[in-house]
Design a protein around this motif. Structure first.
Motif, PDB file in Angstrom:
ATOM      1  N   VAL A 127      24.823  -5.399   9.966  1.00  0.00           N
ATOM      2  CA  VAL A 127      24.191  -6.704   9.793  1.00  0.00           C
ATOM      3  C   VAL A 127      23.324  -6.652   8.536  1.00  0.00           C
ATOM      4  CG1 VAL A 127      24.177  -7.240  12.259  1.00  0.00           C
ATOM      5  CG2 VAL A 127      22.220  -6.045  11.236  1.00  0.00           C
ATOM      6  N   ASP A 128      23.102  -7.827   7.954  1.00  0.00           N
ATOM      7  CA  ASP A 128      22.164  -7.928   6.842  1.00  0.00           C
ATOM      8  C   ASP A 128      20.790  -8.222   7.416  1.00  0.00           C
ATOM      9  OD1 ASP A 128      24.158  -7.509   4.982  1.00  0.00           O
ATOM     10  OD2 ASP A 128      24.586  -9.649   4.737  1.00  0.00           O
ATOM     11  N   ALA A 129      19.884  -7.273   7.272  1.00  0.00           N
ATOM     12  CA  ALA A 129      18.566  -7.427   7.899  1.00  0.00           C
ATOM     13  C   ALA A 129      17.547  -6.535   7.195  1.00  0.00           C
ATOM     14  CB  ALA A 129      18.655  -7.075   9.386  1.00  0.00           C
ATOM     15  N   ASN A 130      16.301  -6.749   7.560  1.00  0.00           N
ATOM     16  CA  ASN A 130      15.229  -5.881   7.083  1.00  0.00           C
ATOM     17  C   ASN A 130      15.242  -4.584   7.888  1.00  0.00           C
ATOM     18  OD1 ASN A 130      14.145  -8.910   7.143  1.00  0.00           O
ATOM     19  ND2 ASN A 130      13.291  -7.895   5.342  1.00  0.00           N
ATOM     20  N   ARG A 131      15.119  -3.476   7.221  1.00  0.00           N
ATOM     21  CA  ARG A 131      15.013  -2.213   7.943  1.00  0.00           C
ATOM     22  C   ARG A 131      13.654  -2.138   8.630  1.00  0.00           C
ATOM     23  NH1 ARG A 131      17.011   2.363   3.743  1.00  0.00           N
ATOM     24  NH2 ARG A 131      15.349   1.427   2.486  1.00  0.00           N
ATOM     25  N   THR A 132      13.645  -1.714   9.861  1.00  0.00           N
ATOM     26  CA  THR A 132      12.410  -1.609  10.636  1.00  0.00           C
ATOM     27  C   THR A 132      12.205  -0.168  11.075  1.00  0.00           C
ATOM     28  OG1 THR A 132      13.535  -2.139  12.720  1.00  0.00           O
ATOM     29  CG2 THR A 132      12.597  -3.980  11.455  1.00  0.00           C
ATOM     30  N   HIS A 133      10.956   0.181  11.276  1.00  0.00           N
ATOM     31  CA  HIS A 133      10.597   1.528  11.711  1.00  0.00           C
ATOM     32  C   HIS A 133       9.487   1.438  12.741  1.00  0.00           C
ATOM     33  CE1 HIS A 133      12.740   2.811   8.053  1.00  0.00           C
ATOM     34  NE2 HIS A 133      12.022   1.890   7.428  1.00  0.00           N
ATOM     35  N   VAL A 134       9.439   2.398  13.633  1.00  0.00           N
ATOM     36  CA  VAL A 134       8.334   2.518  14.570  1.00  0.00           C
ATOM     37  C   VAL A 134       7.374   3.565  14.004  1.00  0.00           C
ATOM     38  CG1 VAL A 134       7.631   3.133  16.899  1.00  0.00           C
ATOM     39  CG2 VAL A 134       9.763   1.891  16.528  1.00  0.00           C
ATOM     40  N   ALA A 135       6.161   3.150  13.686  1.00  0.00           N
ATOM     41  CA  ALA A 135       5.205   4.011  12.993  1.00  0.00           C
ATOM     42  C   ALA A 135       4.007   4.307  13.877  1.00  0.00           C
ATOM     43  CB  ALA A 135       4.743   3.347  11.696  1.00  0.00           C
ATOM     44  N   LEU A 136       3.446   5.489  13.657  1.00  0.00           N
ATOM     45  CA  LEU A 136       2.212   5.886  14.321  1.00  0.00           C
ATOM     46  C   LEU A 136       1.041   5.432  13.452  1.00  0.00           C
ATOM     47  CD1 LEU A 136       0.977   7.554  16.702  1.00  0.00           C
ATOM     48  CD2 LEU A 136       0.949   9.501  15.121  1.00  0.00           C
ATOM     49  N   TYR A 137       0.191   4.580  13.986  1.00  0.00           N
ATOM     50  CA  TYR A 137      -0.908   3.986  13.219  1.00  0.00           C
ATOM     51  C   TYR A 137      -2.216   4.704  13.518  1.00  0.00           C
ATOM     52  CZ  TYR A 137      -4.550   0.661  11.884  1.00  0.00           C
ATOM     53  OH  TYR A 137      -5.668   0.074  11.351  1.00  0.00           O
ATOM     54  N   ILE A 256       2.526   6.460   9.820  1.00  0.00           N
ATOM     55  CA  ILE A 256       3.401   7.632   9.685  1.00  0.00           C
ATOM     56  C   ILE A 256       4.647   7.378  10.525  1.00  0.00           C
ATOM     57  CG2 ILE A 256       3.619  10.122  10.039  1.00  0.00           C
ATOM     58  CD1 ILE A 256       0.607  10.345   9.810  1.00  0.00           C
ATOM     59  N   TRP A 257       5.814   7.586   9.906  1.00  0.00           N
ATOM     60  CA  TRP A 257       7.051   7.376  10.644  1.00  0.00           C
ATOM     61  C   TRP A 257       8.153   8.270  10.089  1.00  0.00           C
ATOM     62  CZ3 TRP A 257       5.232   4.267   6.842  1.00  0.00           C
ATOM     63  CH2 TRP A 257       6.100   3.868   5.829  1.00  0.00           C
ATOM     64  N   SER A 258       9.217   8.361  10.842  1.00  0.00           N
ATOM     65  CA  SER A 258      10.391   9.116  10.402  1.00  0.00           C
ATOM     66  C   SER A 258      11.294   8.164   9.636  1.00  0.00           C
ATOM     67  CB  SER A 258      11.134   9.698  11.605  1.00  0.00           C
ATOM     68  OG  SER A 258      12.303  10.361  11.191  1.00  0.00           O
ATOM     69  N   HIS A 259      11.465   8.436   8.364  1.00  0.00           N
ATOM     70  CA  HIS A 259      12.163   7.500   7.492  1.00  0.00           C
ATOM     71  C   HIS A 259      13.637   7.878   7.388  1.00  0.00           C
ATOM     72  CE1 HIS A 259      13.169   5.245   3.821  1.00  0.00           C
ATOM     73  NE2 HIS A 259      12.143   4.485   4.140  1.00  0.00           N
ATOM     74  N   SER A 260      14.508   6.883   7.502  1.00  0.00           N
ATOM     75  CA  SER A 260      15.946   7.101   7.316  1.00  0.00           C
ATOM     76  C   SER A 260      16.565   5.812   6.796  1.00  0.00           C
ATOM     77  CB  SER A 260      16.604   7.505   8.629  1.00  0.00           C
ATOM     78  OG  SER A 260      16.655   6.404   9.522  1.00  0.00           O
ATOM     79  N   ARG A 261      17.803   5.922   6.346  1.00  0.00           N
ATOM     80  CA  ARG A 261      18.482   4.733   5.809  1.00  0.00           C
ATOM     81  C   ARG A 261      19.073   3.862   6.902  1.00  0.00           C
ATOM     82  NH1 ARG A 261      22.602   6.705   1.346  1.00  0.00           N
ATOM     83  NH2 ARG A 261      23.261   7.911   3.143  1.00  0.00           N
ATOM     84  N   MET A 289       4.932   8.086   4.916  1.00  0.00           N
ATOM     85  CA  MET A 289       3.549   7.688   5.137  1.00  0.00           C
ATOM     86  C   MET A 289       3.185   6.535   4.216  1.00  0.00           C
ATOM     87  SD  MET A 289       1.613  11.371   5.505  1.00  0.00           S
ATOM     88  CE  MET A 289       2.439  12.045   4.076  1.00  0.00           C
ATOM     89  N   ALA A 290       2.354   5.653   4.721  1.00  0.00           N
ATOM     90  CA  ALA A 290       1.740   4.592   3.913  1.00  0.00           C
ATOM     91  C   ALA A 290       0.257   4.626   4.237  1.00  0.00           C
ATOM     92  CB  ALA A 290       2.344   3.230   4.255  1.00  0.00           C
ATOM     93  N   MET A 291      -0.562   4.958   3.239  1.00  0.00           N
ATOM     94  CA  MET A 291      -1.982   5.177   3.489  1.00  0.00           C
ATOM     95  C   MET A 291      -2.830   4.401   2.491  1.00  0.00           C
ATOM     96  SD  MET A 291      -1.963   9.306   4.135  1.00  0.00           S
ATOM     97  CE  MET A 291      -1.369   9.612   2.465  1.00  0.00           C
ATOM     98  N   THR A 292      -3.999   4.006   2.924  1.00  0.00           N
ATOM     99  CA  THR A 292      -5.012   3.447   2.029  1.00  0.00           C
ATOM    100  C   THR A 292      -6.342   4.118   2.362  1.00  0.00           C
ATOM    101  OG1 THR A 292      -5.438   1.607   3.564  1.00  0.00           O
ATOM    102  CG2 THR A 292      -3.901   1.214   1.736  1.00  0.00           C
ATOM    103  N   THR A 293      -7.134   4.376   1.329  1.00  0.00           N
ATOM    104  CA  THR A 293      -8.437   5.013   1.502  1.00  0.00           C
ATOM    105  C   THR A 293      -9.468   4.251   0.687  1.00  0.00           C
ATOM    106  OG1 THR A 293      -7.425   7.193   1.796  1.00  0.00           O
ATOM    107  CG2 THR A 293      -9.773   7.132   1.271  1.00  0.00           C
ATOM    108  N   GLY A 294     -10.504   3.791   1.351  1.00  0.00           N
ATOM    109  CA  GLY A 294     -11.623   3.155   0.673  1.00  0.00           C
ATOM    110  C   GLY A 294     -12.879   3.983   0.881  1.00  0.00           C
TER     111      GLY A 294
END
Length: 478
Positions: A127-137, A256-261, A289-294
């Motif tokens: 299907v044509d769709a956005n890839r989704t992931h389950v991430a630990l926040y 943080i999540w396990s990334h795959s295609r 990982m996607a992180m921000t630090t202030g």
């Protein structure tokens, strides 16, 4: 560290309902679970270590060579509430509240922006769709707080109404022309109004952070042992101290999540775009990982042994100190669309000393930290900014860092001079606005019933719009 090491137990709040049994779930089921996790509040937090060599000291030794003396030693680790005396029973501070805790263990579904042809279930149905992931926040207290604009000149923008006799473009970076001169009266236009608005704008964030966490001070020492100084006294070896005063985090979180295609089908155009010499350059697999630090800090100080160093004059090595004052850093590292991935790769290294005529070693497995190329659909990576209000090098009374002496004319809200402070020292990399406000603070302490306004400070360092478009860090065996 004996009894001086204290981390008081924290309160844990379970944010998910209790269940009677645990059952396995696939990724689509996991993606439906959000808002579950653990919230923690910390009270009376303090870490204290004695000075290097004292009975209650704490050391971490890192050997740089297997048989040689080369060693890094971390010691004098102290973390305590700002304004308190380190090591005292009341030096702890709080971190997080019931309404705004330290948050960990939340499973959240995140979606990439661009659309791909994927087989999300792995059953051959594309299907044509956005890839989704389950991430630990994970979120720190005040994770929802955004960075503020700390440049008054750009904050005020075109709202500053210069007096008609001054000219709309003739003013000192947001201050009327002649403000620092000896002119008895300088029309200020609506400067006082904008200054009040700006102070309230900044105070709002401080009030929010005050609710989330105390300010903390951090101190540690670093010693470097080499073959040349291993038999010397510690005072003759390399010693550095790092002190951070009045620090706290804001806007800090991570996914943080396990990334795959996800069984994505790529056309030849995409394959050519995402491959480089037969090696994939897209962050397809690995821990993502996607992180921000202030970080807000009143002072960050780095010094090389400022203790008494001359036995005759009893003077300390003040010239070896670097201070950054009023620091505000906000730095993103990766995003859902452009994650930072940690994975392993295999490649053949060039043997040391053969770079001109390369000799390749057998392929070995190495660690790779990578931020992928920014997808064109996203257009822009997350941006970060760094503001530093002033710098201080060495001893502030050292003539080598003094740029001059000049009278300071203190003005009231109407622009009239009410006091003159003669021969004030001006220092390198310290804006005149900071020098002026230092004298205003002294005046207001001595005249509590007749205080005069501070003026907005200008930042001596601004690094704005930091973006990471592409980054690869790969280890090598040396």
């Amino acid at each position: 560290m004996k009894n001086n090491y204290q981390i008081v137990l924290f309160v844990i709040t379970l944010l998910s309902p209790m269940v009677s049994a645990m059952q396995p779930m696939d990724e689509s089921q996991l993606g439906e679970i959000t808002g579950e996790g653990i919230g923690a509040t910390f009270d009376n937090v303090v870490i204290h270590s004695g000075n290097y060599g004292d009975p209650d000291d704490f050391q971490i030794r890192y050997k740089l060579t297997e048989n040689g003396p080369e060693t890094l030693i971390f010691s004098e680790l102290r973390f305590y509430r700002s304004g308190a005396t380190p090591g005292q029973a009341d030096s702890g501070g709080f971190f997080g509240t019931y309404d705004d805790p330290f948050f960990v263990g939340d499973l959240r579904e995140i979606s990439e922006s661009y659309i791909s042809s994927i087989d999300p279930e792995g059953d051959g149905t594309y299907v044509d769709a956005n890839r989704t992931h389950v991430a630990l926040y994970t979120g720190f207290p005040a994770a929802d707080v955004s960075q503020l604009n700390r440049n008054f000149y750009s904050y005020s923008g075109k709202r500053f109404n210069a007096p008609s006799n001054v000219g709309s473009s003739s003013y000192y970076r947001g201050l009327p022309n002649g403000f620092f001169s000896g002119t008895p009266n300088v029309p200020l236009g609506n400067l006082e109004e904008l200054t009040t608005q700006y102070a309230g704008y900044l105070a709002g964030q401080d009030a929010r952070l005050d609710q989330a966490t105390d300010k903390f001070d951090l101190h540690f020492r670093l010693d470097a042992i080499t073959s040349a100084n291993v038999n010397m006294n510690t005072d003759d070896q390399f010693i550095a101290f790092v002190d951070v005063e009045g620090a706290r985090l804001y806007g800090t979180s991570s996914y943080i999540w396990s990334h795959s295609r996800q069984n994505e089908v790529l056309g030849q155009t995409e394959i050519n775009k995402y491959r480089n010499n037969s090696a994939p350059v897209q962050a397809d697999y690995g821990l993502a990982m996607a992180m921000t630090t202030g970080l807000r800090a009143d002072v960050i100080r780095i010094s090389a042994d400022p203790r008494v160093s001359d036995p005759v004059t009893q003077e300390a090595a003040k010239a070896s100190i670097l201070e950054l004052r009023d620091v505000d850093m906000y730095l993103p590292m990766g995003s859902v669309d452009q994650p930072m991935t940690i994975s392993t790769v295999q490649y053949s290294q060039v043997q040391r000393g053969t770079w001109k005529n390369p000799t390749y070693l057998p392929a070995s497995t190495q660690l790779r930290i990578e931020i992928a190329a920014l997808p064109k659909e996203v257009q822009q990576a997350p941006q970060g900014n760094i503001y530093v209000q002033s710098l201080s090098f060495g001893d502030p009374n050292d003539e080598e860092v003094i740029t001059g002496r000049e009278d300071i004319y203190l003005r009231d809200a109407s622009g009239n001079i009410i006091a003159t402070v003669p021969d004030v020292i001006h220092r390198a990399f310290v804006p005149k606005t900071v020098i002026y406000n230092e004298q205003v603070d002294l005046y207001n302490k001595n005249n509590p019933l007749n205080e005069i306004p501070l003026i907005p400070n200008q930042n001596v360092i601004e690094i704005k719009g930091i973006e990471i478009q592409r980054m690869i860090i790969t280890t090598q065996d040396l």
